[in-house]
Design an enzyme around this catalytic site. Sequence first.
Site, mmCIF file in Angstrom:
data_model
loop_
_atom_site.group_PDB
_atom_site.id
_atom_site.type_symbol
_atom_site.label_atom_id
_atom_site.label_comp_id
_atom_site.label_asym_id
_atom_site.label_seq_id
_atom_site.Cartn_x
_atom_site.Cartn_y
_atom_site.Cartn_z
ATOM 1 N N LYS A 125 30.529 48.667 46.308
ATOM 2 C CA LYS A 125 29.778 47.889 47.296
ATOM 3 C C LYS A 125 30.687 47.766 48.495
ATOM 4 O O LYS A 125 31.810 47.267 48.389
ATOM 5 C CB LYS A 125 29.450 46.499 46.759
ATOM 6 C CG LYS A 125 28.968 45.570 47.863
ATOM 7 C CD LYS A 125 28.620 44.229 47.329
ATOM 8 C CE LYS A 125 28.637 43.170 48.416
ATOM 9 N NZ LYS A 125 27.855 43.465 49.598
ATOM 10 N N TYR A 156 34.108 46.198 44.569
ATOM 11 C CA TYR A 156 33.610 45.405 45.699
ATOM 12 C C TYR A 156 34.661 45.468 46.805
ATOM 13 O O TYR A 156 35.723 44.863 46.702
ATOM 14 C CB TYR A 156 33.346 43.965 45.234
ATOM 15 C CG TYR A 156 32.687 43.043 46.257
ATOM 16 C CD1 TYR A 156 32.390 43.445 47.554
ATOM 17 C CD2 TYR A 156 32.361 41.732 45.895
ATOM 18 C CE1 TYR A 156 31.792 42.581 48.462
ATOM 19 C CE2 TYR A 156 31.768 40.857 46.802
ATOM 20 C CZ TYR A 156 31.489 41.283 48.090
ATOM 21 O OH TYR A 156 30.907 40.414 48.981
HETATM 22 C C1 LIG Z 1 31.022 37.973 53.547
HETATM 23 C C2 LIG Z 1 29.628 38.108 53.042
HETATM 24 O O1 LIG Z 1 29.022 37.140 52.654
HETATM 25 N N1 LIG Z 1 29.114 39.318 53.044
HETATM 26 C C3 LIG Z 1 27.838 39.591 52.471
HETATM 27 C C4 LIG Z 1 27.979 40.734 51.584
HETATM 28 O O2 LIG Z 1 28.538 41.736 51.882
HETATM 29 C C5 LIG Z 1 26.726 39.910 53.491
HETATM 30 O O3 LIG Z 1 25.525 39.885 52.784
HETATM 31 C C6 LIG Z 1 26.689 38.946 54.656
HETATM 32 O O4 LIG Z 1 26.459 37.660 54.176
HETATM 33 C C7 LIG Z 1 25.599 39.277 55.677
HETATM 34 O O5 LIG Z 1 25.700 40.603 56.057
HETATM 35 C C8 LIG Z 1 25.610 38.356 56.883
HETATM 36 O O6 LIG Z 1 26.652 38.657 57.775
HETATM 37 C C1 LIG Z 2 27.996 40.959 47.132
HETATM 38 C C2 LIG Z 2 27.605 40.093 48.219
HETATM 39 O O1 LIG Z 2 26.944 40.453 49.114
HETATM 40 C C3 LIG Z 2 28.013 38.762 48.087
HETATM 41 O O2 LIG Z 2 28.593 38.489 47.070
HETATM 42 O O3 LIG Z 2 27.740 37.981 48.954
#
Ligand SMILES: CC(=O)N[C@H](C=O)[C@@H](O)[C@H](O)[C@H](O)CO
Ligand SMILES: CC(=O)C(=O)O
Length: 305
Positions: free
Chosen positions: A168, A140
């Site tokens: 990811k 990740y």
């Molecule tokens: C920091 C975080 O939560 N990142 C998520 C996963 O990568 C994303 O799904 C974001 O929530 C999304 O892209 C909204 O900015």
């Molecule tokens: C993986 C991801 O998108 C999260 O944990 O929010």
Amino acid sequence: MKSYNVDQFKGITVAMYSCYDEKGEVSTEAAKKLARHYASIGVNGLYVGGSSGEGMLQSVEERKQTLEAVMEEVGREMTIIAHVGAPSTRDSVELSKHAEQVGAHAISAVPSIYYRLSPQSVKHHWQQMIDSTSLPFIIYHIPQTTGFQLSKALLTKMAAQDKVIGVKISAESTFELQQFKAAGGEDFLVFNGPDEQYLAGRSIGADGGIGGTYGVMPELFMKIEKCYVEGKMEEARSWQFIVNDLIAELLAFPSLYGACKAILKLRGLDTGEARLPFLPVPEADMGRLESINKKIITYISQAQD
Ligand SMILES: CC(=O)N[C@H](C=O)[C@@H](O)[C@H](O)[C@H](O)CO
Ligand SMILES: CC(=O)C(=O)O
């Protein structure tokens, strides 16, 4: 070629939000209900205990309880990725072993957080988890929160192991995404992280996506995916634009997770409030949240026409 079935991880994987009761304790009941909801609409997989799942704000025991509940409810119908990353290697390994015991399909982890670590330390941290189970492992990569810049060299070294089936990537660079895919090889999975760039990520090599905002509108991401697979790029793009306007509105709240969880609650899926320091939706903003929810519901029904 990887010896694991990597196809089961392709498509839309919802990064599940945390599930608490009214006192803020982990609710296995709410986790089961939410997981069941996603299974019922045909979501391919769930990512449990990641950023959106507030794994970093929970105790090892709470994380185990949540994963167990999800496995019990949908472990036979959905592909479940357990995020096992914790600041200490010790806790991460304990969570890895537990994930294997309860039947998760893969484990995944961020680098250790808070301390500034050498690539050797991060590699060793991940390696301890990898070696502790027979499960496949998904890196990740989320440098904006961990501060760790995963180099192509380290990614390549990691990807050479059979067990390391994918990454990811939540960095917003689609260039990096493409480079990681090229470095990992054809059957090395790359998951798009920024939901705002699902189609861009997919177009440049991502095999699917794992995202938090999917949780309030998985149908719309499934629609983008369907259009993309069918070669309907213009239509895919217009759905991505719709989704992006919705995400922009959600990002305007004091906390994205708080806003998304409040939306789920409006729909009868009560997962409690986000854990502090994430703020809940201020009372004065509830009207705005309700109107966003209505908008999303309308789009979902249009996407299914
Ligand atoms: C920091 C975080 O939560 N990142 C998520 C996963 O990568 C994303 O799904 C974001 O929530 C999304 O892209 C909204 O900015
Ligand atoms: C993986 C991801 O998108 C999260 O944990 O929010």
